[in-house]
Design an enzyme around this catalytic site. Structure first.
Site, short mmCIF file in Angstrom:
data_model
loop_
_atom_site.label_atom_id
_atom_site.label_comp_id
_atom_site.label_asym_id
_atom_site.label_seq_id
_atom_site.Cartn_x
_atom_site.Cartn_y
_atom_site.Cartn_z
N SER A 1 8.67 1.35 -0.38
CA SER A 1 8.42 2.45 0.55
C SER A 1 8.49 3.75 -0.24
O SER A 1 9.50 4.45 -0.22
CB SER A 1 9.51 2.48 1.64
OG SER A 1 9.53 1.29 2.36
N GLU A 2 7.41 4.03 -0.97
CA GLU A 2 7.47 5.23 -1.84
C GLU A 2 7.74 6.49 -1.04
O GLU A 2 8.38 7.42 -1.54
CB GLU A 2 6.17 5.37 -2.64
CG GLU A 2 6.03 4.40 -3.80
CD GLU A 2 5.59 3.00 -3.37
OE1 GLU A 2 5.24 2.84 -2.18
OE2 GLU A 2 5.59 2.08 -4.21
N ASP B 1 0.40 6.57 -9.79
CA ASP B 1 -0.60 6.38 -8.73
C ASP B 1 0.06 6.25 -7.35
O ASP B 1 -0.51 6.61 -6.34
CB ASP B 1 -1.40 5.10 -9.01
CG ASP B 1 -1.82 5.01 -10.46
OD1 ASP B 1 -3.01 5.11 -10.73
OD2 ASP B 1 -0.94 4.84 -11.32
N HIS C 1 -3.50 2.04 -11.48
CA HIS C 1 -2.20 2.02 -12.16
C HIS C 1 -2.20 2.85 -13.44
O HIS C 1 -1.33 2.67 -14.27
CB HIS C 1 -1.81 0.58 -12.52
CG HIS C 1 -1.19 -0.20 -11.40
ND1 HIS C 1 -1.89 -0.52 -10.26
CD2 HIS C 1 0.05 -0.71 -11.23
CE1 HIS C 1 -1.10 -1.22 -9.45
NE2 HIS C 1 0.08 -1.33 -10.00
#
Ligand SMILES: Cc1ncc(C[n+]2csc(CCOP(=O)(O)OP(=O)(O)O)c2C)c(N)n1
Ligand SMILES: [Mg+2]
Length: 806
Positions: free
Chosen positions: A514-515, A540, A582
Site C-alpha cells: 500500500s504505497e 515507479d 520498474h
C-alpha cells in the site's frame, strides 16, 4: 464457509429519562448548545456566501465553505467523549467537527490550561482580538477564541488558527486535538492511521478518529489505510505490551451523498456502509451503524467503542448516519435530490428533536433553549464582525514581506531525536551482526597501490545508508521504518540487512503493499511528533503514493503556519533492468512539488552523510537511491567513509573530478558514465572535464556550478530521467540565465529518451551512455577533431523529436 457476525444497525433506543444517570442536565444542555453553535456558524457562512451578509454585517468570502448543516448531532456526538489527547482528522466539510471537538476540549480543560493554550498559540495572536473587552469567564473566552480562530482561518486572516494558510478546508487546531482536515477527500484515511500508529508505538494517551465521508470510502488512501490499520501483525507479531490493535476509530460521516452522487444505490455497493468492516479483519472492525441524528446514540457508541480500543482490540469502524440540508457548497443547486427529501429530513431535524426531548424530559424549558439560540447568534455575529475587520484581523503582509510564505515551506530543524527517551533496541549496536561485519570492510575502494579491493571486502553504498539509519535508531526513540519486505528480508535491496536483529517489531516492520498508506501513515506519524522512514521499493511505485507525496507530505508544515513538523525521509529506489514500470527516474516529479527536499547521492560517502542530514532534519525528504550503485565502493573520498557520524549539508553539489575545459553536471548514477566520458575526452581529445555531482536537487546551491561554468564556458547536464521537463532542464535554464555571459554555447541536456524504458538488453538506446556525452559535445558545443558521432544530437533531431512528441 466463512462466517460473519451480525453488524448492529441503530441499536440504541434509550430515552433521555433513561440516560439521566449518564448525563447531568448541564451535560444535556451543553450537547444542545454545541449543536446550535455549529448550526448558527454554518448558517452564517451560508448567508455570507449566498447573500453576502449576516445580521447586518456584509462580507464577501470568495473562498470555499462546505457546510454541514444537518450533521450537527453526528459531530457533537463524535466529539463529546473525546479529550484533548484524542485526535480527530477530517475533510473539506469539517467546520462542525472542529467546533464540536473544540467545545468538548474547552468543557474538559481547567482555566489555567485553557489560558496557557490560548496565550501560547502564535504568541497570543488569535487570543488578543478575542480577548478585547471580554468580561466573562475563561471558559467563555475560550469559546470565543475557538469560534473566532476558526472563522478567521476560514477568511484567511493571520490571526486564524493556521495563520490563514489552511483556510476552510484545512483548518485545524492541535492543542484541542483537532488535527488536519483534508480537502483531498479521503486524504485523512491513511494519515489518521499513522497518528494512531504514533500513539501506539510511543505509548501516548488517547485515540484517533478519522472522519471520512461516505462517498470518500471509495478512495484508495482510505482502503490502504484500512488495510494498514487492520494488519494481523499488531496482534500476532508485535512484542508483549506492544501487542494489540491500533487505537483508531474510522468514523464515516455518512450524509448519504458525495457532491451529488448518492452512495447507497448509486456510487457504492455497500448499502449500509458499516458492512465494509466485515471484509477487513476477523473482528469486522467492530463495525456498527449508529443513528447520527441522535447525539446520545453517537456518544453511547463512542463510550462502548473506546472500551474496545483501550482493551487494544481496535480499530473500530462506525457508520454514523446523518444528512446535510446544505448543498455540497453554497452554489449547489441541489439538482440531484428533491425538495421533499430535504424537507423529510428537516422534519426530524436533530436540534429541533433533541430540544423538544429536553423539554419533555424536564431538563430545560423552551425559554432556556431560546436563550441559548439567542446567545449563540450574538456570539457568531461578534465573531463575524471581528474576523472581517481588516485592522483587527489582518491578512499576512506578503507585500512588505514577500518571502513570508516561502520561509514557511521548510522548518529546517536539526534534532538528534524528536523526543527524549531511551530507544528500544534488541542489543547494543556493537553486537549487531551487520555492524560487526562492516567493521571488517574497506572503506575506500582502492588499496595503497590504487588497485580496487575485491568486491567482498568493499564497504558499499547500501552500507552507508544502513549506518546512518541504524545510528539514528539508537538515537531517536520515536524513529520507525517500514515498507514492503523491510523486516526479515532486509529490504528488497538489502539496505536493512541486520536491522531486524537490532529492532523490536514495532520499530521496523513489513507494511501491506500500500504505497499510499506507507507514505500517508508516515505523514500522520510525523505530524504527531515522530520521525519515520517509509520506503518505496521502486521509484515507479511513487505513482501509487502520488497523493501522499504531492498533496500531503509537502503541504502540512506551511499549511499549519509552521506548527507541525514533518520529519519524514522517504527512501525511494530507482531501478534499471526491469523495463518500463520498474526503471523510471522521477526525480523531477519530486523536485517540482514545493515543500519537498530531494536528495540523490550515488557514492557511499555522500549516501551516509546525506542520510545523516536528512534524518537530523525536520523536513520531508525524498531520498532517491539508484539500484545501479548499491554495490559500489567509495572512489572519491580518499580517507574512506568515516565509521563515525558526519553530515553533508543538503543542497551542496560536489566536484567529483576537477577540470578546466568543460563542466559535466550529473544527477544520480550518470555520474559514473560521465566519468567514463571524461576519460575519453582527456585521452582522445586532450580536454579536461570538471565533473560535478548534484547530490541534492532541492535545495540546490548554484555557486560551484556557476564558478565552474565561468572557468569552462561549457556545460553538459546529465541524468537518467527522461529529458523532457526533467530537473536537468531546470538546471539548464537556470544556468543559462545565471551564467549567460560566460557560456560559449547553450547548456546541453543528456538525459534519457522520452519513451518507455525498454528491456535491459535494449537499455543502451534509452539511458545516457558515455558516448552520448562525446556526441553531444561534438554536435552542440565544440567540434571534436575526427569524432564520428554514433547518436544524433543535432538541432534538427531535437526539433523532430519534439514535433513527434518523443
Ligand atoms: C480526491 C478528491 N476527489 C474529488 C474531490 C471533489 N469533491 C469534494 S467533496 C466531494 C464529495 C465527497 O463526499 P463525501 O466523502 O461523502 O463527503 P461529504 O462531502 O458528503 O461530506 C468531492 C467528490 C476532492 N475534493 N478530492
Ligand atoms: Mg457524504
Amino acid at each position: 464457509m466463512i462466517e460473519f457476525q451480525p453488524i448492529p444497525v441503530n441499536q440504541y433506543n434509550k430515552s433521555i429519562a433513561e440516560e439521566k444517570a449518564n448525563f447531568s442536565d448541564d451535560d444535556l444542555l451543553r450537547i444542545y448548545r454545541d449543536m446550535v453553535v455549529i448550526r448558527e456558524f454554518e448558517t452564517m457562512l451560508n448567508l455570507i456566501k449566498t447573500r453576502g451578509e449576516y445580521n447586518g454585517i456584509p462580507y464577501n468570502h470568495p473562498g470555499p465553505a462546505h457546510l454541514s448543516i444537518g450533521q450537527e448531532a453526528a459531530a457533537v456526538g463524535m466529539a463529546y467523549t473525546l479529550s484533548v489527547d484524542d485526535f480527530i482528522f477530517g475533510s473539506h466539510r469539517s467546520h462542525g467537527e472542529i467546533l464540536a471537538k473544540g467545545l468538548s476540549a474547552i468543557a474538559q480543560l481547567n482555566d489555567e490550561a485553557l489560558m496557557k493554550i490560548m496565550e501560547n498559540h502564535f504568541g497570543g495572536a488569535t487570543l488578543r482580538p478575542a480577548q478585547k473587552g471580554h468580561k466573562g469567564t475563561v471558559r467563555e473566552l475560550a469559546i470565543k477564541f475557538l469560534i473566532y480562530g476558526t472563522l478567521a482561518e476560514i477568511f484567511a486572516r493571520e490571526t486564524g488558527f493556521n495563520k490563514g494558510l489552511g483556510g476552510s478546508m484545512h483548518a485545524f487546531f492541535t492543542p484541542f486535538g483537532v488535527y488536519p482536515n483534508n480537502a483531498i477527500v479521503g486524504g485523512s484515511g491513511d494519515i489518521a492511521v499513522g497518528a494512531a500508529l504514533y500513539k501506539k508505538v510511543n505509548r501516548k494517551k488517547g485515540i484517533v478518529v478519522a472522519n471520512i465521508g461516505d462517498a470518500s470510502m471509495a478512495c484508495g488512501p482510505v482502503w490502504e489505510g484500512l488495510s494498514f490499520a487492520t494488519m494481523d501483525q499488531f496482534t500476532e507479531l508485535w512484542n508483549e505490551e506492544m501487542k494489540g490493535g491500533l487505537p483508531l476509530i474510522v468514523n464515516i460521516m455518512n450524509n448519504q451523498y458525495g457532491m451529488g452522487g448518492q452512495t447507497c444505490g448509486e456510487t457504492m455497493g455497500y448499502g449500509i456502509a458499516a458492512r465494509i468492516g466485515a471484509g477487513l479483519n476477523k473482528d469486522q472492525m467492530h463495525a456498527e451503524r449508529v443513528d447520527g441524528y441522535n447525539p446520545l446514540a453517537v456518544i453511547d457508541a463512542y463510550r462502548r467503542k473506546r472500551q474496545i480500543l483501550e482493551e487494544k482490540r481496535g480499530p473500530v469502524l462506525l457508520d454514523v448516519l446523518t444528512y446535510r440540508y446544505s448543498g455540497h457548497s453554497p452554489s449547489d443547486a441541489s439538482s440531484y435530490r428533491t425538495k421533499e427529501e430535504v424537507e423529510a429530513w428537516e422534519e426530524v431535524d436533530s436540534i429541533l428533536w433533541f430540544g423538544s426531548e429536553l423539554v419533555n424530559a424536564g431538563v430545560a424549558g423552551e425559554l432556556q433553549l431560546e436563550q441559548i439560540r439567542k446567545e449563540t447568534a450574538e456570539l457568531i455575529t461578534w465573531a463575524l464582525k471581528l474576523a472581517t475587520d481588516e485592522e483587527i484581523s489582518p491578512r499576512m503582509d506578503t507585500c512588505s514581506y514577500p518571502n513570508l510564505i516561502g520561509d514557511m515551506m521548510f522548518s529546517n530543524g536539526s534534532m538528534d531525536r524528536m523526543e527524549e527517551g531511551e530507544p528500544e533496541v534488541n542489543h547494543p549496536m556493537e553486537e549487531n551482526p551487520r555492524v560487526k561485519q562492516l567493521a571488517t570492510k574497506e572503506r575506500y575502494a582502492f588499496d595503497k597501490e590504487g588497485k580496487p579491493h575485491s568486491k567482498i571486502k568493499n564497504y558499499v553504498l547500501r552500507d552507508g545508508i544502513f549506518e546512518a539509519i541504524i545510528d539514528r535508531f539508537y538515537k531517536d526513540p520515536t524513529l520507525v521504518a517500514y515498507g514492503e519486505e523491510n523486516r526479515d528480508w532486509g529490504g528488497a535491496f538489502a539496505v536493512y540487512r541486520g536491522l531486524t536483529e537490532a529492532l523490536p517489531y514495532h520499530r521496523l516492520f513489513n507494511s501491506p503493499i500500500s504505497e499510499g498508506a506507507i507514505v500517508g501513515t508516515a505523514i500522520g506519524y510525523a505530524m504527531c511528533g515522530g520521525r519515520v522512514i517509509p520506503e518505496i521499493m521502486y521509484c515507479d511505485f511513487l505513482g501509487r503514493s502520488g497523493d501522499e507525496v504531492f498533496n500531503q507530505l509537502p503541504k502540512w508544515q506551511a499549511m499549519s503556519g509552521n506548527v507541525l513538523k514533518m520529519p519524514v525521509v522517504v527512501r525511494v529506489s530507482v531501478g534499471s533492468k526491469y523495463g518500463a514500470q520498474h526503471s523510471q527516474d522521477w526525480t523531477a516529479l519530486a523536485a517540482h512539488i514545493p515543500g519537498l527536499k530531494v536528495v540523490f547521492p550515488v557514492t557511499p560517502y555522500d549516501a551516509k552523510g546525506l542520510m545523516n542530514s536528512a534524518l537530523q532534519g525536520t523536513d520531508p525528504v525524498i531520498f532517491f537511491e539508484s539500484q545501479r550503485v548499491y554495490d559500489i565502493g567509495e572512489m572519491f573520498h580518499k580517507e574512506g567513509v568515516p565509521a563515525g557520524y558526519y553530515e553533508i549539508p543538503l543542497g551542496e553539489p560536489d566536484i567529483k573530478r576537477p577540470g578546466n575545459d568543460i563542466t559535466i553536471l550529473t544527477i544520480g548514477a550518470t555520474l559514473y558514465r560521465a566519468l567514463e566520458a571524461a576519460d575519453i575526452l582527456e585521452n582522445k581529445y586532450g580536454l579536461s572535464a570538471e565533473v560535478i555531482d548534484a547530490r541534492t536537487l532541492v535545495p540546490f546551491n548554484y555557486d560551484k556550478v556557476i564558478t565552474s561554468v565561468k572557468k569552462t564556458g561549457k556545460i553538459i547536464i546529465s541524468g537518467d530521467a527522461s529529458a523532457r521537463c526533467s530537473f536537468m532542464r531546470d538546471l539548464a535554464s537556470n544556468i543559462t540565465e545565471l551564467a549567460f555571459d560566460y557560456l560559449d554555447a547553450p547548456p546541453v541536456v543528456v538525459g534519457s529518451r522520452n519513451w518507455i524504458t525498454p528491456a535491459y538488453e535494449l537499455e543502451d538506446a534509452f539511458f545516457p551512455q558515455p558516448s552520448w556525452f562525446i556526441d553531444a559535445i561534438h554536435e552542440r558545443i565544440l567540434p571534436l577533431n575526427g569524432h564520428v558521432p554514433g547518436s544524433d544530437f543535432s538541432e534538427q533531431e531535437q526539433l523532430d523529436r519534439n514535433a513527434r512528441g518523443v
